[in-house]
Motif scaffolding. Structure first.
Motif, PDB file in Angstrom:
ATOM      1  N   SER A 165       0.820  -1.218   0.000  1.00 30.76           N
ATOM      2  CA  SER A 165       0.000   0.000   0.000  1.00 30.76           C
ATOM      3  C   SER A 165       0.852   1.265   0.000  1.00 30.76           C
ATOM      4  O   SER A 165       0.413   2.322  -0.462  1.00 30.76           O
ATOM      5  N   LEU A 166       2.075   1.166   0.496  1.00 30.29           N
ATOM      6  CA  LEU A 166       2.965   2.326   0.549  1.00 30.29           C
ATOM      7  C   LEU A 166       3.721   2.555  -0.756  1.00 30.29           C
ATOM      8  O   LEU A 166       4.214   3.658  -1.008  1.00 30.29           O
ATOM      9  N   ARG A 167       3.802   1.510  -1.576  1.00 24.12           N
ATOM     10  CA  ARG A 167       4.665   1.555  -2.762  1.00 24.12           C
ATOM     11  C   ARG A 167       4.378   2.757  -3.658  1.00 24.12           C
ATOM     12  O   ARG A 167       5.295   3.517  -4.013  1.00 24.12           O
ATOM     13  N   HIS A 168       3.131   2.967  -4.062  1.00 24.50           N
ATOM     14  CA  HIS A 168       2.826   4.059  -4.988  1.00 24.50           C
ATOM     15  C   HIS A 168       3.053   5.423  -4.348  1.00 24.50           C
ATOM     16  O   HIS A 168       3.409   6.393  -5.016  1.00 24.50           O
ATOM     17  N   TYR A 212       8.823   1.216   6.075  1.00 26.07           N
ATOM     18  CA  TYR A 212       9.074  -0.117   5.527  1.00 26.07           C
ATOM     19  C   TYR A 212       9.852  -0.982   6.527  1.00 26.07           C
ATOM     20  O   TYR A 212       9.559  -2.172   6.706  1.00 26.07           O
ATOM     21  N   ALA A 213      10.866  -0.379   7.145  1.00 25.65           N
ATOM     22  CA  ALA A 213      11.687  -1.125   8.100  1.00 25.65           C
ATOM     23  C   ALA A 213      10.853  -1.550   9.311  1.00 25.65           C
ATOM     24  O   ALA A 213      11.039  -2.647   9.848  1.00 25.65           O
ATOM     25  N   LYS A 214       9.934  -0.688   9.739  1.00 25.58           N
ATOM     26  CA  LYS A 214       9.068  -1.025  10.866  1.00 25.58           C
ATOM     27  C   LYS A 214       8.184  -2.219  10.520  1.00 25.58           C
ATOM     28  O   LYS A 214       8.026  -3.145  11.325  1.00 25.58           O
ATOM     29  N   ILE A 264      15.423  -1.558  10.866  1.00 28.64           N
ATOM     30  CA  ILE A 264      16.192  -0.439  10.325  1.00 28.64           C
ATOM     31  C   ILE A 264      17.696  -0.647  10.475  1.00 28.64           C
ATOM     32  O   ILE A 264      18.482  -0.192   9.640  1.00 28.64           O
ATOM     33  N   ALA A 265      18.100  -1.376  11.530  1.00 22.03           N
ATOM     34  CA  ALA A 265      19.532  -1.659  11.700  1.00 22.03           C
ATOM     35  C   ALA A 265      20.031  -2.577  10.591  1.00 22.03           C
ATOM     36  O   ALA A 265      21.134  -2.386  10.066  1.00 22.03           O
TER      37      ALA A 265
END
Length: 257
Positions: free
Chosen positions: A35-38, A73-75, A85-86
Motif C-alpha cells: 500500500s505504501l509503494r505508490h 518499511y523497516a518497521k 532499520i539496523a
C-alpha cells in the motif's frame, strides 16, 4: 549543522514516533509494503521536482517524507521478523565498503570511470548474471535507457568519443526519415525508438542527464504557455479564437521572461 549526536537523537525520535503511530493511528496500522509503494514513488518524484527547481527548503522537506517511508518499511519488516532499520543500515554499509575497495582496500583508481568499472565488476562477482540485472523493469523508458547505457559502459561496451555517437544519431535519423517516406507505422516507431536511444547516449557523452534536460524543457514550456493563456484572458479571448500569429507575439514575450 547539527553534531553527530544531534543527528542520531533526531533519528531516534523519528523511530519512536513511527513505533507510536504504528500502534495508535488507525491509518498507519493498516499500511503494508504494497500500500505504501505508490506513495513512495510519488514522494520520489516530488523530491526530483524540488531538486530541479533548486528549492533547498523543499528538498529538505521531501527528503523527510522519503525518510519516513524508509523507516515505515523497516518497521513493517521488523513486525514480521524479516528485517529492521539496523539491518537496512548495516546492509547498505557493508555494500558500500565492499564496492569501494579503493577506499577500504588496496585497489588503486585514477578517476571516476575506473570506479564505475570496478563497481560493475564487483556486482558480477556477487552472483549477478548480467550487468543489466540492476536496471528495474518498472523504470520509465527514458530513465531506463540512460541506466542501460551507463551499465554497459561500465564494462567497456561504449563508443570512444562523442563524434561517433553523433554520427550514429544522424544515421538513425536518416533511417527514421526513410520509414516516414515509406509510411510504415511499425517501422517508424522502431526507428523513432532508435533515434531516442541514440539521443540519450549522446547526452551521456555530453554529461547531460536526459531526464533532467527534458523536464527543464517541460517546465519552460508550461511557464510560457501559461503566460500565453493569461495574456489571452486579459484580451477577453480564448486561445482557440486567436490566430497562430497572434499567439506567437505573446510566446515571444514569454521567452524574454
Amino acid at each position: 549543522m547539527n553534531s553527530r549526536a544531534k543527528q542520531l537523537e533526531a533519528f531516534d525520535r523519528l523511530l519512536t514516533i513511527m513505533d507510536e503511530l504504528r500502534t495508535q493511528c488507525p491509518w498507519d496500522k493498516k499500511q503494508t509494503l504494497q500500500s505504501l509503494r505508490h506513495l513512495t514513488i510519488e514522494e520520489t518524484y516530488e523530491l526530483g521536482d524540488a531538486i530541479l527547481d533548486n528549492n533547498l527548503d523543499e528538498v529538505k522537506k521531501e527528503l523527510g517524507d522519503l525518510l519516513l517511508h524508509i523507516v515505515f518499511y523497516a518497521k513493517i519488516g521488523s513486525e514480521t521478523n524479516d528485517f529492521d532499520i539496523a539491518d537496512v543500515a548495516n546492509g547498505i554499509s557493508e555494500k558500500l565498503i565492499y564496492r569501494h575497495p579503493h577506499i577500504y582496500g588496496d585497489v588503486k583508481v585514477e578517476d571516476e570511470e575506473q570506479v564505475k568499472q570496478n563497481w560493475e565488476k564487483l556486482k558480477l562477482k556477487e552472483g549477478k548474471k548480467s550487468v543489466l540485472e540492476g536496471v528495474p523493469n518498472s523504470l520509465p523508458a527514458l530513465v531506463k535507457a540512460s541506466r542501460i547505457q551507463d551499465k554497459v559502459a561500465g564494462v567497456g561496451f561504449d563508443w570512444e568519443e562523442p563524434k561517433q555517437v553523433f554520427e550514429k544519431l544522424q544515421e538513425e535519423l536518416g533511417e527514421l526519415q526513410e520509414e516516414v517516406e515509406n509510411n510504415d507505422q511499425d517501422k517508424m516507431e522502431a526507428e523513432f525508438g532508435d533515434v531516442m536511444f541514440s539521443m540519450i547516449n549522446y547526452a551521456r557523452f555530453l554529461k547531460i542527464n536526459p531526464e533532467d534536460a527534458l523536464e527543464r524543457t517541460n517546465k519552460k514550456f508550461i511557464k510560457r504557455f501559461q503566460y500565453l493563456e493569461s495574456k489571452a484572458k486579459e484580451l477577453g479571448k480564448s486561445l482557440s479564437d486567436m490566430t497562430l500569429a497572434e499567439m506567437d507575439v505573446f510566446w515571444e514575450e514569454a521567452k524574454q521572461l
